[in-house]
Design a protein around this motif. Sequence first.
Motif, short mmCIF file in Angstrom:
data_model
loop_
_atom_site.label_atom_id
_atom_site.label_comp_id
_atom_site.label_asym_id
_atom_site.label_seq_id
_atom_site.Cartn_x
_atom_site.Cartn_y
_atom_site.Cartn_z
N GLN A 144 -2.73 -5.82 -0.65
CA GLN A 144 -3.53 -5.30 -1.77
C GLN A 144 -4.85 -4.72 -1.29
O GLN A 144 -5.26 -3.63 -1.73
CB GLN A 144 -3.78 -6.40 -2.79
CG GLN A 144 -4.56 -5.92 -4.02
CD GLN A 144 -4.74 -7.01 -5.06
OE1 GLN A 144 -4.31 -8.13 -4.89
NE2 GLN A 144 -5.38 -6.66 -6.16
N SER A 145 -5.53 -5.40 -0.38
CA SER A 145 -6.83 -4.90 0.09
C SER A 145 -6.66 -3.64 0.93
O SER A 145 -7.52 -2.75 0.91
CB SER A 145 -7.59 -5.97 0.88
OG SER A 145 -6.90 -6.31 2.07
N VAL A 146 -5.54 -3.54 1.66
CA VAL A 146 -5.31 -2.32 2.43
C VAL A 146 -5.01 -1.16 1.49
O VAL A 146 -5.52 -0.05 1.66
CB VAL A 146 -4.15 -2.53 3.44
CG1 VAL A 146 -3.79 -1.20 4.11
CG2 VAL A 146 -4.56 -3.55 4.51
N ARG A 147 -4.20 -1.41 0.46
CA ARG A 147 -3.90 -0.35 -0.50
C ARG A 147 -5.16 0.11 -1.24
O ARG A 147 -5.37 1.31 -1.43
CB ARG A 147 -2.86 -0.82 -1.52
CG ARG A 147 -1.47 -1.00 -0.98
CD ARG A 147 -0.45 -1.12 -2.11
NE ARG A 147 -0.75 -2.21 -3.03
CZ ARG A 147 -0.28 -3.44 -2.94
NH1 ARG A 147 0.53 -3.75 -1.94
NH2 ARG A 147 -0.59 -4.36 -3.83
N ALA A 210 -3.42 6.10 9.04
CA ALA A 210 -4.71 6.15 8.35
C ALA A 210 -5.58 5.01 8.87
O ALA A 210 -5.07 3.95 9.23
CB ALA A 210 -4.53 6.02 6.84
N PRO A 211 -6.90 5.20 8.90
CA PRO A 211 -7.78 4.13 9.39
C PRO A 211 -7.71 2.89 8.49
O PRO A 211 -7.59 3.00 7.27
CB PRO A 211 -9.18 4.75 9.34
CG PRO A 211 -8.96 6.22 9.23
CD PRO A 211 -7.65 6.41 8.53
N ALA A 275 5.59 -0.58 6.13
CA ALA A 275 4.41 0.24 5.84
C ALA A 275 4.27 0.53 4.34
O ALA A 275 3.14 0.64 3.82
CB ALA A 275 4.47 1.55 6.63
N ALA A 276 5.38 0.65 3.62
CA ALA A 276 5.31 0.98 2.20
C ALA A 276 4.50 -0.05 1.42
O ALA A 276 3.86 0.29 0.41
CB ALA A 276 6.71 1.10 1.62
N ALA A 277 4.52 -1.31 1.88
CA ALA A 277 3.76 -2.35 1.15
C ALA A 277 2.27 -2.14 1.23
O ALA A 277 1.52 -2.65 0.38
CB ALA A 277 4.12 -3.73 1.73
N PHE A 278 1.81 -1.36 2.21
CA PHE A 278 0.38 -1.16 2.43
C PHE A 278 -0.11 0.20 1.97
O PHE A 278 -1.30 0.50 2.07
CB PHE A 278 0.06 -1.33 3.93
CG PHE A 278 0.38 -2.70 4.46
CD1 PHE A 278 -0.53 -3.73 4.39
CD2 PHE A 278 1.63 -2.96 5.03
CE1 PHE A 278 -0.24 -5.00 4.87
CE2 PHE A 278 1.94 -4.22 5.52
CZ PHE A 278 1.01 -5.24 5.44
N ARG A 279 0.78 1.05 1.48
CA ARG A 279 0.39 2.40 1.09
C ARG A 279 -0.31 2.42 -0.27
O ARG A 279 -0.02 1.65 -1.13
CB ARG A 279 1.60 3.33 1.04
CG ARG A 279 2.20 3.55 2.43
CD ARG A 279 3.15 4.73 2.42
NE ARG A 279 3.89 4.81 3.67
CZ ARG A 279 3.41 5.28 4.82
NH1 ARG A 279 2.17 5.71 4.87
NH2 ARG A 279 4.17 5.31 5.91
#
Length: 279
Positions: A144-147, A210-211, A275-279
């Motif tokens: 969640q915080s990455v998204r 992405a950073p 990766a999709a969980a963090f997009r």
Amino acid sequence: MIVVTGATGNVGRPLTRALAEAGRQVTAVSRHPAAVPDGVRHLAADLAEPAGLEPALAGATALFLLLSGDLHAAGASPADIIGQAAARGVRRVVLLSTQGVATRPFGATRIAMRALEDVLRESGLEWAILRPGGFASNALWWAQSVRARRVVAAPFGDVGVPIIDPADIAEVAAACLLDDRHTGGVYELTGPEVITPRQQAEAIAAALGAPVRFHDLTRDEAKAAMTQSMPAELADDTLDILGSPSPAELRVSPDVQRVLGRAPRPFADWAVRNAAAFR
């Protein structure tokens, strides 16, 4: 027929799929109704009430036992599940235990798990015991915080352990369920290298292209967040390991290689697949 408990989780889902793809009849057990692969039977049951497993065990030859929080529920008696399995004619049980049984044997949760291991050893059944360390999928805590902010917030940013990809645990479990050579085996499961939370954030960033910024939490900040979803004792146990892993907890185990004939997957592979969980 093989019964898989915890069948919708990070280990149970790929294990169920692998067994179905191997042509085995599978009953997937989870607390709530869930989608399962074609040809797999699903049963909703709460393992804190072992009687709910009775319909799944009828006709079963093997059981993958993943207890999660059910081990610690009030009034739970997970040893009853092993007794039920034996009474129903199950021949083999593969138990998902924890590395901490050996590395930190005196906490309440590890004492309970070791007692369950001993019940299984003395049951007269064929058995194998899996003792994984930290899971790569614990990084989903940061999704969640990455998204939202492209940030990973965690304590002990530069202290690492060799975390294991749950897909590797699932493959080892499948091998133990299907191959007689692993009967009586106790397997410590780790990833191929020690990796820190900061390095995990870098791997997630690479997977996203992405950073991703890393923010180092204090222990108190981390505990406050963790106790929203787990008992305080378990949060403290986890933080003790993350902040000051023992030499045994830093060791890269050869057991995945021994069972599967290949090295365990690195965290970067897990990050790419998820990766999709963090997009």
